[in-house]
Design a protein around this motif. Structure first.
Motif, short mmCIF file in Angstrom:
data_model
loop_
_atom_site.label_atom_id
_atom_site.label_comp_id
_atom_site.label_asym_id
_atom_site.label_seq_id
_atom_site.Cartn_x
_atom_site.Cartn_y
_atom_site.Cartn_z
N SER A 218 0.83 -1.22 0.00
CA SER A 218 0.00 0.00 0.00
C SER A 218 0.86 1.26 0.00
CB SER A 218 -0.92 0.02 1.21
OG SER A 218 -1.75 -1.11 1.23
N VAL A 219 1.83 1.30 0.89
CA VAL A 219 2.69 2.48 0.98
C VAL A 219 3.54 2.64 -0.28
CG1 VAL A 219 4.63 3.52 2.23
CG2 VAL A 219 2.73 2.50 3.50
N ALA A 220 4.06 1.53 -0.81
CA ALA A 220 4.90 1.60 -2.01
C ALA A 220 4.11 2.09 -3.22
CB ALA A 220 5.54 0.24 -2.29
N VAL A 221 2.88 1.64 -3.37
CA VAL A 221 2.05 2.08 -4.50
C VAL A 221 1.73 3.57 -4.37
CG1 VAL A 221 -0.25 1.88 -5.55
CG2 VAL A 221 1.07 -0.17 -5.06
N VAL A 222 1.31 3.99 -3.20
CA VAL A 222 0.99 5.42 -2.98
C VAL A 222 2.25 6.27 -3.19
CG1 VAL A 222 0.29 7.12 -1.24
CG2 VAL A 222 -0.99 4.98 -1.48
N ALA A 223 3.38 5.83 -2.64
CA ALA A 223 4.63 6.59 -2.80
C ALA A 223 5.05 6.65 -4.26
CB ALA A 223 5.73 5.95 -1.95
N ALA A 224 4.91 5.55 -4.98
CA ALA A 224 5.30 5.53 -6.39
C ALA A 224 4.47 6.52 -7.20
CB ALA A 224 5.15 4.12 -6.96
N VAL A 225 3.18 6.60 -6.92
CA VAL A 225 2.31 7.55 -7.63
C VAL A 225 2.67 8.98 -7.23
CG1 VAL A 225 -0.07 8.36 -7.84
CG2 VAL A 225 0.41 5.91 -7.92
N PHE A 226 2.81 9.21 -5.94
CA PHE A 226 3.11 10.54 -5.43
C PHE A 226 4.48 11.04 -5.91
CE2 PHE A 226 4.82 13.20 -1.91
CZ PHE A 226 3.91 14.26 -2.00
N LEU A 227 5.43 10.12 -6.03
CA LEU A 227 6.80 10.50 -6.37
C LEU A 227 7.15 10.32 -7.85
CD1 LEU A 227 8.54 8.90 -3.26
CD2 LEU A 227 8.16 11.34 -3.68
N GLN B 25 14.09 1.80 -5.03
CA GLN B 25 13.90 0.59 -4.24
C GLN B 25 12.43 0.31 -3.97
OE1 GLN B 25 16.74 0.51 -0.91
NE2 GLN B 25 18.06 1.72 -2.24
N LEU B 26 11.57 1.27 -4.28
CA LEU B 26 10.13 1.00 -4.21
C LEU B 26 9.79 -0.19 -5.11
CD1 LEU B 26 8.69 4.64 -4.27
CD2 LEU B 26 8.70 3.04 -2.33
N TRP B 27 10.52 -0.33 -6.23
CA TRP B 27 10.32 -1.46 -7.14
C TRP B 27 10.60 -2.78 -6.40
CZ3 TRP B 27 8.08 -3.43 -11.11
CH2 TRP B 27 8.56 -4.60 -11.66
N SER B 28 11.67 -2.81 -5.63
CA SER B 28 12.02 -4.02 -4.89
C SER B 28 10.98 -4.35 -3.82
CB SER B 28 13.41 -3.88 -4.24
OG SER B 28 14.40 -3.77 -5.23
N ILE B 29 10.37 -3.31 -3.26
CA ILE B 29 9.30 -3.52 -2.27
C ILE B 29 8.07 -4.09 -2.98
CG2 ILE B 29 7.71 -2.39 -0.65
CD1 ILE B 29 10.07 -0.42 -0.05
N LEU B 30 7.70 -3.50 -4.11
CA LEU B 30 6.54 -4.00 -4.86
C LEU B 30 6.75 -5.45 -5.29
CD1 LEU B 30 5.79 -0.86 -7.06
CD2 LEU B 30 4.37 -1.77 -5.20
N LYS B 31 7.97 -5.77 -5.66
CA LYS B 31 8.32 -7.11 -6.13
C LYS B 31 8.36 -8.13 -4.99
CE LYS B 31 11.68 -9.03 -9.02
NZ LYS B 31 13.09 -9.11 -9.18
N GLY B 32 8.56 -7.66 -3.76
CA GLY B 32 8.63 -8.56 -2.61
C GLY B 32 10.04 -8.90 -2.18
#
Length: 186
Positions: free
Chosen positions: A8-17, A94-101
């Motif tokens: 949830s945080v990674a998706v919101v951050a990715a959109v916001f950033l 690194q948001l990508w790495s979080i989304l990927k797991g």
């Protein structure tokens, strides 16, 4: 619950950033030759190697070792490398790495594949069972300035005390430290 929170945080951050992300990509490309992203081999959960992206802050011919092992790290920085590191903007991909797991928001920072001393101590302490994080307990208690045994001690404390509230505390402390540029080398 932790994985859902991370996503949830990674998706919101990715959109916001998204706009700042594109601006940093462009700035990296315009100020030095090579790709905007640097993919490094890192040690993940159960010592599995994964590829972690960062905005490139070092020249493309920099040796693949931890920054503190370079004799003169400043000579390897790109024109905007110091700013990217001090502002922690180099960590955004690194948001990508979080989304990927491969990573979590909070956990021990992923070791470089060749940091054998850190990997061995973490394995001995059981820390290798955790998903590495964008930030962690050791990060907010010294970041780049800590010697490896002390990092592992703090990682072990996190392993033993981890909880959702502890993660929120670490995220808050991270935000404060990043804004203050506290404990950042180069």
């Amino acid at each position: 619950m932790k994985r859902l929170f991370d996503l949830s945080v990674a998706v919101v951050a990715a959109v916001f950033l998204a706009i700042p992300f594109l601006m940093v990509m462009l700035a990296v490309r315009l100020t030095s030759p090579g790709p905007a992203l640097y993919w490094s081999d890192r040690v993940g959960r159960h010592n599995r190697i994964f590829r972690m992206p960062k905005f490139r802050s070092m020249r493309i011919d920099t040796p693949a070792v931890a920054t503190h092992l370079l004799s003169d790290p400043d000579q390897w920085l790109t024109p905007i490398g110091s700013f990217l590191r001090k502002s922690s903007l180099d960590e955004l991909p690194q948001l990508w790495s979080i989304l990927k797991g491969d990573m979590s928001l909070v956990g021990p920072r992923p070791a470089l594949f060749n940091q054998h001393d850190l990997i061995a101590l973490r394995t001995e302490a059981g820390v290798h069972t955790l998903v590495p994080g964008l930030t962690g307990w050791a990060q907010v208690n010294g970041r780049d300035e800590l010697p490896i045994p002390q990092k592992v001690q703090l990682d072990t404390q996190y392993l033993q005390q981890r909880s959702f509230l502890f993660d929120l505390r670490i995220l808050w402390m991270t935000a404060v430290k990043v804004l203050a540029r506290d404990g950042v080398s180069h």
